[in-house]
Design a protein around this motif. Structure first.
Motif, PDB file in Angstrom:
ATOM      1  N   ARG A 212       0.855  -1.203   0.000  1.00 44.12           N
ATOM      2  CA  ARG A 212       0.000   0.000   0.000  1.00 44.12           C
ATOM      3  C   ARG A 212       0.881   1.239   0.000  1.00 44.12           C
ATOM      4  O   ARG A 212       1.712   1.405   0.894  1.00 44.12           O
ATOM      5  CB  ARG A 212      -0.852   0.063   1.267  1.00 44.12           C
ATOM      6  N   VAL A 213       0.689   2.089  -0.994  1.00 46.83           N
ATOM      7  CA  VAL A 213       1.501   3.308  -1.057  1.00 46.83           C
ATOM      8  C   VAL A 213       0.638   4.517  -1.368  1.00 46.83           C
ATOM      9  O   VAL A 213      -0.477   4.400  -1.896  1.00 46.83           O
ATOM     10  CB  VAL A 213       2.608   3.232  -2.144  1.00 46.83           C
ATOM     11  N   VAL A 214       1.171   5.673  -1.016  1.00 49.14           N
ATOM     12  CA  VAL A 214       0.615   6.935  -1.490  1.00 49.14           C
ATOM     13  C   VAL A 214       1.645   7.519  -2.452  1.00 49.14           C
ATOM     14  O   VAL A 214       2.826   7.623  -2.117  1.00 49.14           O
ATOM     15  CB  VAL A 214       0.342   7.898  -0.313  1.00 49.14           C
ATOM     16  N   ILE A 215       1.180   7.846  -3.658  1.00 48.80           N
ATOM     17  CA  ILE A 215       2.066   8.467  -4.653  1.00 48.80           C
ATOM     18  C   ILE A 215       1.630   9.907  -4.797  1.00 48.80           C
ATOM     19  O   ILE A 215       0.432  10.194  -4.947  1.00 48.80           O
ATOM     20  CB  ILE A 215       1.981   7.709  -5.985  1.00 48.80           C
ATOM     21  N   GLU A 216       2.583  10.813  -4.678  1.00 45.46           N
ATOM     22  CA  GLU A 216       2.155  12.208  -4.694  1.00 45.46           C
ATOM     23  C   GLU A 216       3.037  13.097  -5.531  1.00 45.46           C
ATOM     24  O   GLU A 216       4.163  12.749  -5.885  1.00 45.46           O
ATOM     25  CB  GLU A 216       1.986  12.743  -3.273  1.00 45.46           C
ATOM     26  N   GLU A 217       2.476  14.241  -5.832  1.00 46.83           N
ATOM     27  CA  GLU A 217       3.140  15.290  -6.587  1.00 46.83           C
ATOM     28  C   GLU A 217       4.377  15.750  -5.807  1.00 46.83           C
ATOM     29  O   GLU A 217       4.337  15.848  -4.577  1.00 46.83           O
ATOM     30  CB  GLU A 217       2.102  16.413  -6.688  1.00 46.83           C
ATOM     31  N   TYR A 218       5.444  16.044  -6.517  1.00 49.73           N
ATOM     32  CA  TYR A 218       6.657  16.558  -5.881  1.00 49.73           C
ATOM     33  C   TYR A 218       6.446  18.027  -5.510  1.00 49.73           C
ATOM     34  O   TYR A 218       5.979  18.818  -6.310  1.00 49.73           O
ATOM     35  CB  TYR A 218       7.829  16.437  -6.860  1.00 49.73           C
ATOM     36  N   LEU A 219       6.790  18.362  -4.253  1.00 48.39           N
ATOM     37  CA  LEU A 219       6.667  19.747  -3.799  1.00 48.39           C
ATOM     38  C   LEU A 219       8.052  20.391  -3.768  1.00 48.39           C
ATOM     39  O   LEU A 219       8.910  19.961  -2.991  1.00 48.39           O
ATOM     40  CB  LEU A 219       6.058  19.796  -2.391  1.00 48.39           C
ATOM     41  N   PRO A 220       8.280  21.419  -4.575  1.00 43.32           N
ATOM     42  CA  PRO A 220       9.590  22.072  -4.564  1.00 43.32           C
ATOM     43  C   PRO A 220       9.675  23.098  -3.437  1.00 43.32           C
ATOM     44  O   PRO A 220       8.653  23.560  -2.938  1.00 43.32           O
ATOM     45  CB  PRO A 220       9.616  22.794  -5.924  1.00 43.32           C
ATOM     46  N   GLY A 221      10.886  23.428  -3.054  1.00 48.50           N
ATOM     47  CA  GLY A 221      11.093  24.503  -2.072  1.00 48.50           C
ATOM     48  C   GLY A 221      11.700  23.988  -0.794  1.00 48.50           C
ATOM     49  O   GLY A 221      11.650  22.788  -0.503  1.00 48.50           O
ATOM     50  N   PRO A 222      12.283  24.909   0.010  1.00 48.69           N
ATOM     51  CA  PRO A 222      12.908  24.483   1.270  1.00 48.69           C
ATOM     52  C   PRO A 222      11.902  23.865   2.218  1.00 48.69           C
ATOM     53  O   PRO A 222      10.733  24.245   2.238  1.00 48.69           O
ATOM     54  CB  PRO A 222      13.487  25.776   1.850  1.00 48.69           C
ATOM     55  N   GLU A 223      12.386  22.899   3.008  1.00 47.98           N
ATOM     56  CA  GLU A 223      11.507  22.219   3.968  1.00 47.98           C
ATOM     57  C   GLU A 223      11.628  22.844   5.352  1.00 47.98           C
ATOM     58  O   GLU A 223      12.709  23.269   5.753  1.00 47.98           O
ATOM     59  CB  GLU A 223      11.877  20.746   4.054  1.00 47.98           C
ATOM     60  N   VAL A 224      10.496  22.859   6.048  1.00 48.24           N
ATOM     61  CA  VAL A 224      10.430  23.414   7.399  1.00 48.24           C
ATOM     62  C   VAL A 224       9.648  22.433   8.266  1.00 48.24           C
ATOM     63  O   VAL A 224       8.663  21.850   7.808  1.00 48.24           O
ATOM     64  CB  VAL A 224       9.706  24.781   7.377  1.00 48.24           C
ATOM     65  N   SER A 225      10.077  22.275   9.511  1.00 48.92           N
ATOM     66  CA  SER A 225       9.302  21.480  10.483  1.00 48.92           C
ATOM     67  C   SER A 225       8.709  22.435  11.506  1.00 48.92           C
ATOM     68  O   SER A 225       9.447  23.199  12.131  1.00 48.92           O
ATOM     69  CB  SER A 225      10.210  20.503  11.231  1.00 48.92           C
ATOM     70  N   LEU A 226       7.406  22.377  11.650  1.00 54.45           N
ATOM     71  CA  LEU A 226       6.754  23.205  12.668  1.00 54.45           C
ATOM     72  C   LEU A 226       6.079  22.284  13.677  1.00 54.45           C
ATOM     73  O   LEU A 226       5.238  21.466  13.310  1.00 54.45           O
ATOM     74  CB  LEU A 226       5.713  24.137  12.035  1.00 54.45           C
ATOM     75  N   PHE A 227       6.447  22.434  14.953  1.00 54.90           N
ATOM     76  CA  PHE A 227       5.829  21.648  16.028  1.00 54.90           C
ATOM     77  C   PHE A 227       4.728  22.487  16.655  1.00 54.90           C
ATOM     78  O   PHE A 227       4.948  23.657  16.977  1.00 54.90           O
ATOM     79  CB  PHE A 227       6.825  21.341  17.147  1.00 54.90           C
ATOM     80  N   VAL A 228       3.577  21.874  16.859  1.00 52.89           N
ATOM     81  CA  VAL A 228       2.468  22.569  17.502  1.00 52.89           C
ATOM     82  C   VAL A 228       2.014  21.741  18.696  1.00 52.89           C
ATOM     83  O   VAL A 228       1.651  20.574  18.552  1.00 52.89           O
ATOM     84  CB  VAL A 228       1.298  22.762  16.512  1.00 52.89           C
ATOM     85  N   VAL A 229       2.050  22.347  19.872  1.00 51.70           N
ATOM     86  CA  VAL A 229       1.531  21.708  21.079  1.00 51.70           C
ATOM     87  C   VAL A 229       0.041  22.010  21.136  1.00 51.70           C
ATOM     88  O   VAL A 229      -0.363  23.175  21.005  1.00 51.70           O
ATOM     89  CB  VAL A 229       2.246  22.259  22.338  1.00 51.70           C
TER      90      VAL A 229
END
Ligand code: AMP
Length: 413
Positions: A171-188
Motif C-alpha cells: 500500500r503506497v501513497v504516490i504524490e506530486e513533488y513539492l519544490p522549495g525548502p523544507e520546514v518542520s513546525l511543532f504545535v503543542v
C-alpha cells in the motif's frame, strides 16, 4: 509533578533534559530510556508499545503526567491506556495518531479540511501505481502507507526505482513533488488550543549536499532567519486549525504534538507530512532554545488547559544539532563500538548502551545528536562541530554541512 517519559532515543534524551530542568518536576522516570537519559531520570524496563504495561508502570510510579516520545506506542494506544487509568498523558489517542500512522488517512483529513498539500493517489496495485506515476510525473514521490521510521519515502527520477519501492511496500501513497525548502513546525495542542513552537529545519539525506539515501534525520537548526515573517500564523490558519477542527468533527480530537512537515513552495507552504510526536532531531534544537519550563507546557496540553497557558518564552540566539551515525547507517548499522567523549553536556544520546564493563557503546543507527547553542547560527555551528570532533566512535558518519546554507545565506524561497 511526577513525570514518566516513554522512549529511548535522542528526542527522548532532549525531552528528559527539558523535563528535568523544570522546577515543577520533582520526580522524573523514563522507560526504557538510554544511558544519556539515565543521567537525569530513573530508568525502568518496559515494552514501550505495550499499552497495558506502560499504564501499569505509570500507576506504580504514581505518575501525574506521562509523556510519550515515539510514534509506535501512540499508534499502539499507549496514551489511551494511560488516560484510562486517570493519568494525564501528553500524546494523541491511537485514533488521532493515525495522522502519522497512515499516510492515506492523513491525506483524507487534509482533503476534508482544505489543507494545502501535494496532489496524491492511494494505490494498492501496480496498475494504479503506474497510472499515478504517469499522471504526476517526475520527480516521483512514493510513500509507504504505514509507519516506516522516516525511511518509507522514495523521491526519485528513476521510474523503475519508483515502481520497485511501490511493489515492496504494497500500500503506497504516490504524490506530486513539492519544490522549495523544507520546514518542520511543532504545535503543542490540547485538541482545541494550539501553541506553535519555533520552526526548525532538518536534513533527511545521509550525505553532504543532500546526497545519499533518506534517513531518520542527520541534523537540524533553528531559528530559520530566512523564513517568511508570516510563516507560523499562515500555517496555523491554513493547516493546523482546520486539521484540529476536522479531527474534532470526526470525534477523535488530536491532543499532543502535531508535527507539520512543510515545503515552502512558490504557491505557499504545503504539507509534506504530519507526525503525531516531536521530530527527531529537530526537538534537540527547539528545546535547547525554549525558556518556558517544558513539563508545565506539556501538562497544560495533556489536561486541556492550554488556552490559559502564558505565551512561550525563547532564548535569544540559535541552536544546531549534528547527528553522529554508526557505520553503514541507514543500512544495517554496525553496533557495539566503544564511544568516547560522549558523556558531556550537549551530547544527546540516541542509540547508545552501557556494556557490562561500564563502557559506552553504539547500539543503533543514529548514535548521538551533538547539540550546541550560540548567539548566532555561525557560532552555534562552530560550537557543535568542535564538540563532534571531540567524540570518538570508530566508523562514524556525520554531515559537515548542517545549517551551512543558512549561515551562508544560500536558501532561496
Ligand atoms: P516524509 O516521511 O513524508 O517526511 O518524507 C521524507 C522526506 O521525503 C521529506 O522530508 C522530503 O524531503 C521528501 N518528500 C516527501 N514527500 C515529498 C513531496 N511531496 N515532495 C518533495 N519531497 C518530498
Amino acid at each position: 509533578m511526577r513525570v514518566l517519559l516513554i522512549g529511548s532515543g535522542g528526542r527522548e534524551h532532549a525531552l528528559a533534559v527539558g523535563l528535568a530542568a523544570d522546577p515543577s518536576v520533582d520526580f522524573l522516570a523514563a522507560a526504557p530510556g538510554n544511558p544519556g537519559i539515565a543521567q537525569v531520570a530513573e530508568l525502568h524496563e518496559v515494552k514501550a508499545t505495550d499499552p497495558a504495561a506502560v499504564a501499569a508502570l505509570a500507576v506504580e510510579l504514581a505518575a501525574d503526567l506521562v509523556v510519550v516520545g515515539p510514534e509506535a506506542p501512540l499508534v499502539a494506544g499507549v496514551a489511551d491506556a494511560v488516560r484510562a487509568k486517570g493519568i494525564a498523558c501528553f500524546g494523541p489517542s491511537a485514533a488521532a495518531a493515525q495522522l502519522e500512522g497512515s499516510k492515506q488517512f492523513a491525506k483524507e483529513v487534509m482533503a476534508a479540511a482544505g489543507v494545502p498539500t501535494a496532489r496524491s493517489y492511494a494505490c494498492t496495485s501496480q496498475d494504479q501505481v503506474r497510472r499515478a506515476l504517469d499522471d504526476l510525473g517526475v520527480p516521483y514521490v512514493v510513500k509507504n502507507d504505514g509507519l516506516a521510521a522516516g525511511k518509507g519515502v522514495v523521491v526519485t527520477d528513476d521510474r523503475a526505482e519508483a515502481e520497485r519501492h511501490a511493489a515492496e511496500c504494497g500500500r503506497v501513497v504516490i504524490e506530486e513533488y513539492l519544490p522549495g525548502p523544507e520546514v518542520s513546525l511543532f504545535v503543542v495542542t490540547d485538541g482545541t488550543a494550539a501553541v506553535p513552537l519555533m520552526p526548525a529545519q532538518d536534513f533527511k539525506r545521509l550525505a553532504d549536499g543532500d546526497e545519499g539515501p533518506n534517513t531518520g534525520g542527520m541534523g537540524a537548526y533553528a531559528p530559520l532567519t530566512w523564513a517568511p515573517a508570516d510563516l507560523v500564523p499562515r500555517v496555523l490558519a491554513e493547516t493546523v486549525e482546520p486539521t484540529l477542527a476536522e479531527m474534532r468533527r470526526r470525534g477523535t480530537p488530536f491532543a499532543g504534538l502535531l508535527y507539520v512537515g512543510l515545503a515552502l513552495t512558490p504557491d505557499g507552504p504545503k504539507v509534506i507530512e504530519f507526525n503525531a510526536r516531536f521530530g527527531d532531531p529537530e526537538t534537540q534544537v527547539v528545546l535547547a532554545l525554549l525558556e518556558t519550563p517544558l513539563a508545565g507546557l506539556l501538562n497544560a496540553a495533556a489536561t486541556g488547559a492550554l488556552a490559559q497557558f502564558p505565551p512561550l518564552r525563547w532564548l535569544d540566539g540559535a541552536a544546531i544539532t549534528v547527528v553522529v551515525a554508526s557505520r553503514n547507517y541507514p543500512g544495517t548499522p554496525r553496533t557495539g563500538d566503544v564511544i568516547e567523549g560522549a558523556e558531556v553536556p550537549g551530547v544527546i544520546h540516541a542509540g547508545t548502551a552501557r556494556r557490562d564493563d561500564g563502557a559506552l557503546i553504539s547500539a543503533g543507527g543514529r548514535v548521538l545528536s551533538v547539540t550546541a547553542t550560540g548567539p548566532d547560527l555561525a557560532s552555534a555551528r562552530d560550537a557543535a562541530y568542535t564538540l563532534v570532533d571531540s567524540v570518538r566512535l570508530d566508523g562514524s558518519q556525520f554531515r559537515r554541512d548542517i545549517a551551512l546554507g543558512a549561515v551562508e545565506g544560500r536558501i532561496s524561497l
